[in-house]
Design an enzyme around this catalytic site. Structure first.
Site, PDB file in Angstrom:
ATOM      1  N   ARG A  29       0.796  -1.224   0.000  1.00 61.90           N
ATOM      2  CA  ARG A  29       0.000   0.000   0.000  1.00 61.90           C
ATOM      3  C   ARG A  29       0.834   1.282   0.000  1.00 61.90           C
ATOM      4  O   ARG A  29       0.669   2.134  -0.859  1.00 61.90           O
ATOM      5  CB  ARG A  29      -0.926   0.021   1.236  1.00 61.90           C
ATOM      6  N   HIS A  75      -7.584  -3.062  -7.656  1.00 58.73           N
ATOM      7  CA  HIS A  75      -7.335  -2.391  -6.369  1.00 58.73           C
ATOM      8  C   HIS A  75      -8.652  -2.220  -5.602  1.00 58.73           C
ATOM      9  O   HIS A  75      -9.253  -1.134  -5.607  1.00 58.73           O
ATOM     10  CB  HIS A  75      -6.686  -1.025  -6.621  1.00 58.73           C
ATOM     11  N   TYR A 119     -16.525  14.603 -13.032  1.00 60.20           N
ATOM     12  CA  TYR A 119     -16.367  15.808 -13.845  1.00 60.20           C
ATOM     13  C   TYR A 119     -15.044  15.846 -14.603  1.00 60.20           C
ATOM     14  O   TYR A 119     -14.928  16.528 -15.615  1.00 60.20           O
ATOM     15  CB  TYR A 119     -16.468  17.061 -12.966  1.00 60.20           C
TER      16      TYR A 119
END
Length: 745
Positions: A29, A75, A119
């Site tokens: 990680r 993931h 967006y």
């Protein structure tokens, strides 16, 4: 049902589970791989974009599409971590070489966050496609199953340059953290080439190429001489300064313009810098500032500080370096994953691991290419040979009953069942010995390939294949040849993506400024019941005395150059500069005492406040809940430390009352059992601040004082006790360390 109960130590289970968790966070990680410089979430995001075909020369795709696909395939740890990684890889003010081309609002250097993933759009940068993701189809890296074993993902990307150094990284794991600054691509590639040519090169020699970090925000590194040690050990502190320019204004005014900031200032620290400069003005640390404005834009940083005509600009600049984030430190800790384990490395080790990886990738790449060229050569040789006996082959094909019969004849020379026009043809057919791959190519040969020009083209292809095989064998057999190929790829990347250095590297002396001495004056310190403090001038207090005394329980006369001393029930003393509190009108809002000291209003209460100069004149009487008394000379509290223990306390005890012994006083102690004891305060012996004191009233171990009162002069002190008024002044004085009496009405 067969079941077993396993007995084990709980501590051993917890230890093993925690270690497993810690290693998972460290390896899977938080920390990057030294080979490609990427954390798993970054690697998976880039690989997913590669698989989706979101290349640099193709249209942008919605970030939400990328995040969703990455989370579903590789993931499964939430969309926020993936999108955050995607955003950071687009930000040119954080990365020395952005890896993702973002379209839309991906945040800015002043700390504004990116727009929602629905967006924004993104695609790979060209350098990412060519420098990190190229050749994945040539078996250059290992692949592993994804979390549900439905997909394959690369364990590492085949990076062609030391991305860990170029882009840097930061990450917090369990028990360790990494913080690697970005560097200049040109310098890193030059250092990598130097290492390839001379693997025995030292860190000092490598630093002839890598001068130091190259932050995307520019700025100045001011401890050049310390960099060699930092890059040798992989840990240390880099001192950064912003770049300032002086501009002349109208009427002799001067403007100090910050054009580059330290890398550590990006984000909310820019607004913090503006607030710190404003605080310097408010706290009278400087009177030179006329105005401050942030005129930064997409073109770059521009923070303008307008100064008075006669300002000592150099002294003012040094004050900014000392008092604000315009000078800061970057803590270097070059920690990365090496062979599955976290390791702190210097710059030489990072380059060494990357070069070893590039040689490994090149070895696998050219082994794969050589195999393909040899297969191609085999087919081409078969086709060229077939062209020479094409009439015989056509005769075999026309005389065969099926494809298998024809193939057996071409490979094994078996002519049984095939009709030939002559015995000579049959004898020649029995002599054919094509390979399996050649026979398949002949059987799939199209007739147009028999045209003369096509045959010539086939011969040229064969020559090119032979040349490629010779070249690949040379690369695989000789390290120098492979090194030259790697160097050529590095040169191509350097030429296309290199840019000039942005951060200057130099040795600079420590910033020294002469702080203007504050004009000493008498002020009044006010603190309300919520712990907000401020100072006002004496005339303002005298004009509003009644209102102030009613609203502010703490009023202390002091000097603006002195200290305010706050005593708490936990026996601590907090010394605070009077100048740390804002000076203004009594209606202005103050600042919490928590903000200017380490006092914690959630854990302790202030019970007495005085000025340092006042303490030096008197002795202080201490009364605790356990009825312990002592008198301490106020001079003992004139210390340089901002926090000291003002009194030693017994376990479970706390300070109940502190009173100055500036006049003759009497002390009344009230126990929770309802006993009152009035003594002459002069009976209390003087002790050091580190002493516990003497017992003032006999109480049991389970009992404590509920209140303590001071009686002085002829003025009556009347309290309400059990819904009746009790005049403490008329109470008889007794000896210390007695039980006291219950009041009679």
């Amino acid at each position: 049902m067969d079941s077993r109960i396993l007995k084990t130590e709980y501590s051993e289970v917890m230890q093993k589970s925690y270690i497993d968790y810690a290693m998972s966070v460290i390896v899977a990680r938080a920390l990057p791989d030294v080979r490609d410089g990427l954390k798993p979430v970054q690697r998976r995001t880039l690989y997913d974009m590669h698989e989706l075909g979101i290349r640099y020369d193709r249209p942008y795709r919605k970030s939400a599409r990328i995040v969703g696909d990455t989370m579903g395939k590789y993931h499964p740890h939430g969309d926020s971590s993936i999108y955050d990684a995607l955003v950071v890889m687009t930000q040119d003010f954080k990365k020395g070489l952005p890896l993702v081309d973002g379209h839309g609002n991906f945040g800015n250097i002043e700390g504004d966050g990116a727009a929602a993933m629905r967006y924004t759009e993104a695609r790979l940068m060209k350098i990412t496609q060519e420098g990190l993701l190229a050749d994945l189809d040539k078996d250059v890296v290992d692949f592993m199953p994804n979390f549900d074993e439905t997909e394959k993902e690369p364990t590492v990307l085949p990076a062609k340059f030391p991305n860990l150094l170029v882009n840097g990284t930061e990450g917090i794991a369990v028990g360790m953290a990494t913080n690697i600054p970005p560097h200049n691509l040109v310098e890193v590639i030059d250092a990598t080439k130097a290492y390839i040519r001379n693997p025995e090169i030292s860190t000092e020699e490598l630093m002839k190429y890598v001068k130091g970090p190259d932050f995307p925000t520019g700025g100045i590194v001011i401890n050049k001489d310390e960099l060699a040690e930092i890059y040798s050990t992989g840990a240390g502190k880099i001192k950064l300064r912003g770049k300032v320019e002086i501009e002349k204004g109208k009427a002799g005014k001067v403007a100090l313009v910050v054009t580059e900031i330290p890398f550590t200032m990006i984000g909310q620290n820019i607004s913090k810098f503006l607030q710190d400069v404003a605080a310097l003005v408010e706290n009278k640390k400087t009177t030179d500032v006329i105005d401050i404005s942030n005129q930064s834009s997409k073109e770059g940083i521009r923070i303008v500080i307008e100064l008075k005509k006669d300002t000592d600009v150099e002294n003012f600049t040094n004050m900014l370096y000392k008092k604000t984030k315009l000078e800061d430190t970057f803590g270097v800790n070059m920690l990365a994953i090496v062979d599955g384990r976290p390791e702190t490395m210097g710059i030489r080790d990072i380059i060494r691991h990357n070069v070893d990886f590039q040689f490994e990738v090149a070895q696998r790449k050219y082994t794969t290419l050589l195999k393909k060229e040899r297969e191609k050569k085999e087919i081409q040789e078969g086709l060229l040979r077939a062209c020479d006996v094409i009439d015989l082959i056509i005769e075999i094909l026309r005389g065969s009953k099926d494809k298998a019969m024809a193939k057996n004849c071409l490979v094994e020379g078996i002519t049984d069942g095939i009709k030939f026009q002559s015995n000579a043809s049959q004898i020649m057919a029995q002599m054919l010995r094509f390979t399996e791959r050649q026979a398949d190519a002949i059987l799939e040969l199209r007739l147009y390939r028999l045209i003369g020009l096509e045959i010539n083209a086939l011969k040229k292809e064969y020559e090119q294949t032979t040349t490629n095989i010779y070249r690949y064998e040379d690369i695989l057999d000789r390290r120098d040849s492979m090194a030259q190929v790697i160097i050529q790829e590095l040169d191509d990347i350097r030429k296309e993506y290199g840019r000039p250095r942005r951060t200057a590297i130099e040795n600079a002396s420590e910033a020294v400024f002469e702080e203007k001495k504050m004009e000493e004056m008498d002020v009044v310190f006010l603190m309300d019941r919520f712990g907000y403090g401020k100072t006002i001038d004496v005339p303002a207090y005298e004009r509003n005395k009644e209102t102030i005394d009613a609203e502010f329980p703490t009023v202390v006369f002091c000097k603006n150059t002195g200290k305010i001393c706050a005593f708490t029930n936990t026996g601590m003393l907090y010394s605070i500069k009077t100048a740390d509190f804002p000076f203004g009108k009594f209606r202005d809002k103050g600042v919490p005492i928590d903000n200017v000291s380490s006092y914690d209003s959630q854990k302790e209460d202030i019970i007495y406040v005085a000025s340092q100069s006042e303490l030096n004149l008197y002795r202080l009487l201490f009364v605790t809940r356990k009825a312990m008394l002592k008198v301490v000379d106020g001079g003992e509290f004139d210390v340089a430390k901002r926090v000291v223990a003002a009194s030693k306390l017994l376990d479970g005890d706390e300070v109940l009352l502190i009173s100055p012994m500036n006049e003759k006083k009497e002390l009344v102690m009230q126990s929770k059992a309802g006993y009152f004891l009035k003594i002459d305060a002069e009976e209390v012996p003087e002790k050091k601040k580190a002493a516990v004191g003497v017992r003032g009233m006999k109480i049991t171990d389970k009992e404590e004082l509920e209140a303590a009162y001071i009686v002085q002069g002829t003025e009556d002190v009347i309290i309400e006790y059990k819904e009746k008024h009790l005049n403490l002044s008329r109470m008889r004085t007794a000896n210390r360390d007695t039980k006291g009496t219950k009041p009679k009405y």
